[in-house]
Design an enzyme around this catalytic site. Structure first.
Site, short mmCIF file in Angstrom:
data_model
loop_
_atom_site.label_atom_id
_atom_site.label_comp_id
_atom_site.label_asym_id
_atom_site.label_seq_id
_atom_site.Cartn_x
_atom_site.Cartn_y
_atom_site.Cartn_z
N ARG A 140 8.93 -19.29 -49.82
CA ARG A 140 10.25 -18.71 -49.53
C ARG A 140 10.48 -18.54 -48.04
O ARG A 140 9.65 -17.96 -47.34
CB ARG A 140 10.40 -17.36 -50.22
CG ARG A 140 10.48 -17.53 -51.71
CD ARG A 140 10.54 -16.23 -52.45
NE ARG A 140 10.62 -16.55 -53.88
CZ ARG A 140 10.90 -15.68 -54.83
NH1 ARG A 140 11.11 -14.44 -54.53
NH2 ARG A 140 10.96 -16.06 -56.07
N SER A 200 11.16 -6.12 -75.87
CA SER A 200 11.79 -6.52 -74.61
C SER A 200 12.25 -7.98 -74.68
O SER A 200 11.49 -8.86 -75.09
CB SER A 200 10.73 -6.35 -73.50
OG SER A 200 11.19 -6.84 -72.27
N LYS A 245 3.87 -3.34 -76.59
CA LYS A 245 5.10 -4.06 -76.28
C LYS A 245 5.19 -5.32 -77.14
O LYS A 245 4.19 -5.90 -77.53
CB LYS A 245 5.19 -4.41 -74.80
CG LYS A 245 4.22 -5.48 -74.34
CD LYS A 245 4.73 -6.15 -73.08
CE LYS A 245 4.03 -7.47 -72.85
NZ LYS A 245 2.87 -7.47 -72.04
N SER A 259 21.17 -12.49 -64.82
CA SER A 259 21.75 -12.88 -63.54
C SER A 259 21.52 -14.33 -63.14
O SER A 259 22.24 -14.84 -62.29
CB SER A 259 21.19 -11.98 -62.44
OG SER A 259 19.83 -12.25 -62.25
N HIS A 286 23.95 -6.28 -63.20
CA HIS A 286 24.88 -7.33 -62.79
C HIS A 286 26.25 -7.18 -63.44
O HIS A 286 27.00 -8.15 -63.57
CB HIS A 286 24.29 -8.71 -63.06
CG HIS A 286 23.13 -8.98 -62.15
ND1 HIS A 286 23.29 -9.47 -60.87
CD2 HIS A 286 21.80 -8.76 -62.31
CE1 HIS A 286 22.11 -9.57 -60.29
NE2 HIS A 286 21.19 -9.14 -61.14
N THR A 346 22.70 -0.50 -60.65
CA THR A 346 22.39 -0.51 -59.22
C THR A 346 23.61 -0.06 -58.42
O THR A 346 24.75 -0.22 -58.86
CB THR A 346 21.98 -1.92 -58.75
OG1 THR A 346 21.56 -1.85 -57.39
CG2 THR A 346 23.11 -2.93 -58.86
N LYS A 398 24.72 -3.73 -55.50
CA LYS A 398 25.38 -5.03 -55.70
C LYS A 398 26.90 -4.81 -55.69
O LYS A 398 27.49 -4.70 -54.62
CB LYS A 398 24.84 -5.69 -56.97
CG LYS A 398 23.33 -5.94 -56.86
CD LYS A 398 22.79 -6.75 -58.00
CE LYS A 398 21.27 -6.71 -58.10
NZ LYS A 398 20.54 -7.33 -56.98
N THR A 426 8.78 10.40 -53.96
CA THR A 426 9.37 9.53 -52.95
C THR A 426 10.58 10.23 -52.31
O THR A 426 11.26 11.02 -52.97
CB THR A 426 9.77 8.17 -53.57
OG1 THR A 426 10.15 7.27 -52.55
CG2 THR A 426 10.89 8.29 -54.58
N THR A 453 11.47 -17.04 -60.19
CA THR A 453 12.74 -16.37 -60.53
C THR A 453 13.36 -17.05 -61.75
O THR A 453 13.97 -16.40 -62.60
CB THR A 453 13.70 -16.41 -59.32
OG1 THR A 453 12.99 -15.92 -58.18
CG2 THR A 453 14.93 -15.57 -59.55
C1 PLP Z 1 18.63 -7.44 -63.83
C2 PLP Z 1 18.19 -6.69 -62.63
N1 PLP Z 1 17.76 -5.42 -62.78
C3 PLP Z 1 17.35 -4.70 -61.72
C4 PLP Z 1 17.38 -5.22 -60.45
C5 PLP Z 1 16.97 -4.38 -59.28
O1 PLP Z 1 18.10 -3.92 -58.58
P1 PLP Z 1 17.97 -3.31 -57.12
O2 PLP Z 1 18.30 -4.41 -56.19
O3 PLP Z 1 18.91 -2.16 -57.05
O4 PLP Z 1 16.55 -2.86 -56.98
C6 PLP Z 1 17.80 -6.51 -60.24
C7 PLP Z 1 17.77 -7.05 -58.85
O5 PLP Z 1 18.28 -7.84 -58.32
C8 PLP Z 1 18.24 -7.28 -61.36
O6 PLP Z 1 18.64 -8.53 -61.21
#
Ligand code: PLP
Length: 407
Positions: free
Chosen positions: A21, A137, A156, A189, A217, A245, A248, A277, A363
């Protein structure tokens, strides 16, 4: 142990597979999105258009968001100064959690430093709260969910992507008395396909399972108030935990879950990823709250976003490009080879000033490498024309099969 040699071996493996990358150093220009400046390794600069960002609605430069952030910065300073438990809970955090609970019509919400951490911390904590919990899952769930589930020490099961029948078979094979949770996403995504939310809720209900929905997303972009696909499809009340999130469509940073007051209280009290944290800077919380409030009240940007995605898809399809189209706002073009994918991305950037990052394994699965475009309301007709022309040019030059794959 030859530590350096080991590192070289690991990195060379990525180079050989064509999936090392490279980060592109860009400077976004406020008020001028999606344009940015690319700072090249040789020290020169080039004007570019960003086509792969996840600031889906351009809220990162919206005056309402920026004003709220300026105000909070002047009022309260830079960081929060502590964990939520030790001096790091402010009026900004409380306001944002109330905004999020309202967005998803839940009793409460809980902020995390990112949606990744929200998924990881929540899913890894749930078995502590429900001993014997089995998590079902979707096989294409995001890495943050997989990670949380993997290290939670509980049982799981992975069901085939969007295959509710397979999920039912897995649940039927387990102890009917065992506590269960089904985890899935609303918009996946990389392909831009939707989860069958209603059917997943039906199956969960039938087997007495909790539901966990990642709306990362979709929040801000779907539903009359931006509450996601669950809001659009009137299913919010059937989701026990919604993850989202702030980084985004809301254009800022951070993540959260929204759920019952009891659930949030328990996660707040038991999840190390929440407890140990530093909390989000108040300025970030203020910007996110302003963004959510704006998008709740005004659907204009949301509608423009959907229109832009439709236009781009129609135009790329019209040229016979191998588009993966499941009806969402994400526009992936299949390439199917990591080296070719990187080469196309490099050519778009260098020759046309168009920035789209190649999406390679892990990915996406090997052989499904792609260019993933994210049109937004800030991409005008000029930017769209330039992209379409560049894609046409590249596909012709590289003699790529125009209709190799479309879904
Ligand atoms: C489906 C999904 N969940 C969670 C996340 C994590 O989101 P964040 O960028 O807020 O950590 C992403 C990240 O891109 C994602 O694509």
């Amino acid at each position: 142990m030859e530590y350096t040699q080991q590192l070289d071996t690991a990195l060379n493996r990525l180079h050989e597979e064509g999936r090392y990358r490279t980060f592109i150093d860009i400077e976004r220009r406020k008020g001028n999105f999606p344009h940015a400046v690319w700072r090249k390794p040789d020290g020169t600069e080039q004007q570019i258009t960003v086509w792969c960002g996840n600031d889906y609605l351009g809220m990162g430069q919206h005056p309402v968001v920026l004003a709220a952030m300026h105000e909070a910065l002047d009022a309260t300073g830079a960081g929060s100064g502590g964990t939520r438990n030790i001096s790091g809970t402010t009026v900004y955090h409380n306001r944002l959690e109330a905004e999020l609970a309202d967005l998803h019509q839940k009793e409460a919400a809980l902020l995390f430093t990112s949606a990744y951490i929200a998924n990881d911390a929540t899913l890894s904590t749930l078995p502590k709260l429900f001993p014997g919990l089995i998590i079902y899952s979707d096989e294409l769930n995001h890495a943050s969910m997989i990670e949380g589930i993997r290290r939670n020490g509980g049982a799981k099961r992975v069901f085939r992507h969007n295959d509710v029948q397979h999920l039912r078979e897995l649940m039927a094979a387990d102890d009917p008395k065992a506590p269960k949770l089904v985890a899935f996403e609303s918009v996946y995504s990389m392909d831009g396909d939707f989860g069958p939310l209603a059917e997943l809720c039906d199956a969960a209900e039938e087997f007495g399972a909790l539901t966990y929905l990642d709306e990362v997303h979709a929040v801000g972009m779907y539903g009359p108030r931006g509450g996601g696909v669950s809001e659009r499809d009137h299913l919010t009340h059937r989701m026990d935990i919604i993850n989202g999130t702030l980084g985004k469509a809301f254009g800022v940073h951070g993540g959260y879950i929204a759920a019952s007051a009891k659930m949030c209280d328990a996660i707040r009290s038991y999840a190390p990823g929440f407890i140990f944290t530093t909390s989000l800077p108040p300025v970030v919380a203020a910007g996110a709250a302003a963004s959510i409030a704006h998008l709740k009240a005004d659907a204009t940007i949301r509608e423009q976003h959907q229109t832009q995605a439709k236009i781009l898809k129609t135009r790329l399809k019209g040229m016979g490009l191998p588009l993966i189209d499941h009806g969402s706002h994400i526009v992936p073009v299949h390439v199917g080879n990591p080296v070719k994918c990187k080469m196309l991305s490099d050519m778009l950037l260098e020759k046309h000033g168009i920035y789209v990052q190649p999406i390679n394994f892990p990915t996406v699965p090997r052989g499904t490498e792609r260019l993933r475009f994210t049109p937004s309301p800030v991409h005008g007709p000029r930017e769209m024309d330039a992209l379409v022309r560049a894609m046409d040019d590249l596909w012709s030059h590289c003699a790529l099969n125009r209709a190799e794959m479309s879904a």
